[in-house]
Design an enzyme around this catalytic site. Structure first.
Site, mmCIF file in Angstrom:
data_model
loop_
_atom_site.group_PDB
_atom_site.id
_atom_site.type_symbol
_atom_site.label_atom_id
_atom_site.label_comp_id
_atom_site.label_asym_id
_atom_site.label_seq_id
_atom_site.Cartn_x
_atom_site.Cartn_y
_atom_site.Cartn_z
ATOM 1 N N GLU A 225 -5.928 -10.724 -0.781
ATOM 2 C CA GLU A 225 -6.740 -10.403 0.402
ATOM 3 C C GLU A 225 -8.221 -10.270 0.039
ATOM 4 O OE1 GLU A 225 -5.231 -6.985 2.563
ATOM 5 O OE2 GLU A 225 -3.143 -7.542 2.183
ATOM 6 N N ASN B 99 2.281 -5.234 -3.061
ATOM 7 C CA ASN B 99 0.882 -5.582 -2.765
ATOM 8 C C ASN B 99 0.063 -4.304 -2.543
ATOM 9 O OD1 ASN B 99 -0.984 -7.764 -2.062
ATOM 10 N ND2 ASN B 99 -0.924 -6.985 0.026
ATOM 11 N N GLU C 36 0.803 -1.234 0.000
ATOM 12 C CA GLU C 36 0.000 0.000 0.000
ATOM 13 C C GLU C 36 0.833 1.280 0.000
ATOM 14 O OE1 GLU C 36 -2.793 -0.315 3.254
ATOM 15 O OE2 GLU C 36 -3.725 -2.104 2.430
ATOM 16 N N ASP D 280 -12.002 -10.062 -0.205
ATOM 17 C CA ASP D 280 -13.289 -10.129 0.505
ATOM 18 C C ASP D 280 -14.236 -9.134 -0.161
ATOM 19 O OD1 ASP D 280 -12.295 -7.753 1.644
ATOM 20 O OD2 ASP D 280 -12.118 -8.587 3.653
ATOM 21 N N HIS E 261 -10.043 -6.186 -2.075
ATOM 22 C CA HIS E 261 -11.079 -5.814 -1.099
ATOM 23 C C HIS E 261 -12.175 -5.052 -1.848
ATOM 24 C CE1 HIS E 261 -8.815 -7.040 2.400
ATOM 25 N NE2 HIS E 261 -7.765 -6.344 2.013
HETATM 26 C C1 XIL Z 1 -6.031 -5.894 8.695
HETATM 27 C C2 XIL Z 1 -6.361 -7.040 9.636
HETATM 28 O O1 XIL Z 1 -7.289 -7.880 8.999
HETATM 29 C C3 XIL Z 1 -6.950 -6.494 10.927
HETATM 30 O O2 XIL Z 1 -7.126 -7.551 11.867
HETATM 31 C C4 XIL Z 1 -6.034 -5.415 11.510
HETATM 32 O O3 XIL Z 1 -6.641 -4.856 12.644
HETATM 33 C C5 XIL Z 1 -5.768 -4.345 10.480
HETATM 34 O O4 XIL Z 1 -5.218 -4.931 9.310
HETATM 35 N N1 XIL Z 1 -4.708 -4.465 3.955
HETATM 36 C C6 XIL Z 1 -3.709 -5.261 4.452
HETATM 37 C C7 XIL Z 1 -3.950 -6.083 5.666
HETATM 38 O O5 XIL Z 1 -2.649 -5.369 3.819
HETATM 39 O O6 XIL Z 1 -2.801 -6.281 6.429
HETATM 40 C C8 XIL Z 1 -5.057 -5.505 6.512
HETATM 41 O O7 XIL Z 1 -5.322 -6.421 7.574
HETATM 42 C C9 XIL Z 1 -6.286 -5.242 5.676
HETATM 43 C C10 XIL Z 1 -5.988 -4.251 4.590
#
Ligand code: XIL
Length: 395
Positions: A289, A216, A170, A291, A258
């Site tokens: 990741e 990422n 990020e 969802d 996401h």
């Molecule tokens: C999130 C976790 O799921 C949570 O439990 C934590 O509180 C915050 O981070 N992008 C990422 C992940 O790269 O590491 C993040 O994970 C979600 C967004």
């Protein structure tokens, strides 16, 4: 030749998964691929299906289903939190490896590959680091040494056990940030300038020559205007291209995935085109990741099926878009969901009034998204879906 190999792999996969099938094979029922796990269905395409793992849930003896499903449905795991800097080094110089090592032992036992997450990110940094920089007790030069040291120590500790590392996470801003022209954002760019990205990849490679090194990010599922001033995918593409031109050892780009059903999102062809473009640079890709959340209106909370059903369907459709696109590109190595059950999801904590983002509900019942993922894995094959091409770490 390739097709032959595909058929051979498929046959082997089916033979293997047949043996692993927990349903009685002797019942005389015909083979039904839908009885197979996600991980076994992925195998036919050499595609690794993964999940983020919450260590507290994994170790909760009162919640055994969580552990069972991580082991049975997935062929790769990612630490949801325990490999982040604040977890690994809460006190300067004192590392707590135990929870991450525990996950790695679990993965080994279950024959799973591991995505390392994450080496450099502006979030979940330990207080000693951010405070030290703020109050001036850590200088810029020291900060660079601290980063190099962190990457080297962490990558060496896990050396040989990590398949893909999220080296930098990020790093790029969004159009809603200020200024709105896309730029390198956050703690590291602010204090070290954007060159920290190239450094991070070089340091990671020096510490483990065999792990695949990934950049990422989120909101890079598809290209937009093509102008890096407002198209984040284009910005990341240009960044990767520049890194490669400087011979920086980057092996892949991870697209977090996401998504939210309230947005327009993308179709499969757009996402497949984006993956193909990254592959054109010689990079592997992965969904890291995934969802797909929804807004939890009052009606949703009250169980109104008029509002629940479209959300379940839209969520499933978006999982499918990303999975089909991944299947369609032979360089897309893995498809990881960010938690698999609504029972343990970061979404409600993070987005407030949003949820229903995962492929199992809060009672571990598989949702439409889970079944659609299975269907995508089952009903895919040559000529447009072929096995993955393994990525070699770039020297
Ligand atoms: C999130 C976790 O799921 C949570 O439990 C934590 O509180 C915050 O981070 N992008 C990422 C992940 O790269 O590491 C993040 O994970 C979600 C967004």
């Amino acid at each position: 030749m390739r097709i032959k190999r595909w058929i051979a792999t498929g046959a082997v996969a089916i033979a293997t998964v047949g043996a692993l099938n927990t349903l009685p094979a002797s019942a005389g029922r015909p083979y039904n691929p839908a009885d197979q796990s996600l991980r076994n269905l992925g195998l036919r395409h050499d595609l690794y299906i993964g999940t983020a793992v919450d260590m507290a849930a994994l170790n909760d003896a009162a919640d055994p289903r969580y552990r069972e499903l991580v082991a049975s449905q997935f062929s790769t795991v990612t630490a949801e939190n325990v490999m982040k800097w604040e977890s690994l080094e809460p006190t300067r110089g004192t590392y707590d490896w135990a929870p991450a090592d525990e996950l790695l032992a679990f993965a080994k036992q279950n024959n799973q590959r591991v995505r390392g997450h994450v080496l450099v990110w502006q979030n979940q940094l330990p207080g000693w680091l951010t405070t030290g920089v703020e109050d001036g007790s850590i200088s810029t030069e020291q900060l660079r040494d601290i980063l190099r040291n962190h990457i080297t120590t962490v990558v060496k500790h896990f050396k040989g056990r990590i398949w893909q590392w999220d080296v930098v996470n990020e790093a790029v801003s969004d159009p809603w940030d200020s200024p709105s022209t896309l730029h390198y954002k956050g703690f590291w760019a602010q204090h070290l300038g954007p060159d920290y990205i190239a450094d991070a990849f070089r340091w990671a490679r020096a510490a483990d020559p065999k792990a695949l090194l990934f950049y990422n990010d989120y909101n890079i599922e598809a290209f937009g205007s093509g102008d890096p001033a407002d198209d984040k995918t284009q910005f990341v593409y240009d960044m990767a291209k520049n890194l490669l031109a400087q011979r920086v050892p980057i092996d892949g780009v991870g697209s977090q995935g996401h998504l939210g059903t309230q947005y327009g999102n993308y179709d499969t062809l757009q996402v497949a085109a984006a993956l193909k473009k990254f592959a054109g640079l010689g990079l592997a890709t992965a969904f890291t990741e995934v969802d797909v959340r929804s807004q939890l209106t009052e009606a949703v909370r009250n169980g109104d099926s008029n509002e629940i059903n479209p959300r379940l369907q839209a969520s499933a459709a978006n999982y499918s878009v990303l999975l089909q696109a991944c299947l369609a590109d032979r360089h897309c190595l893995s498809f990881t969901v960010w938690g698999f059950t609504d029972k343990h999801s970061w979404v409600p904590d993070w987005f407030g009034n949003e949820g229903m983002a995962n492929i199992y509900d809060e009672n571990y019942q598989p949702k439409r998204a889970y079944h659609l993922m299975k269907a995508d894995l089952i009903y895919a094959g040559p000529p447009y879906v072929l096995p993955r091409i393994a990525q070699k770490p770039r020297r």
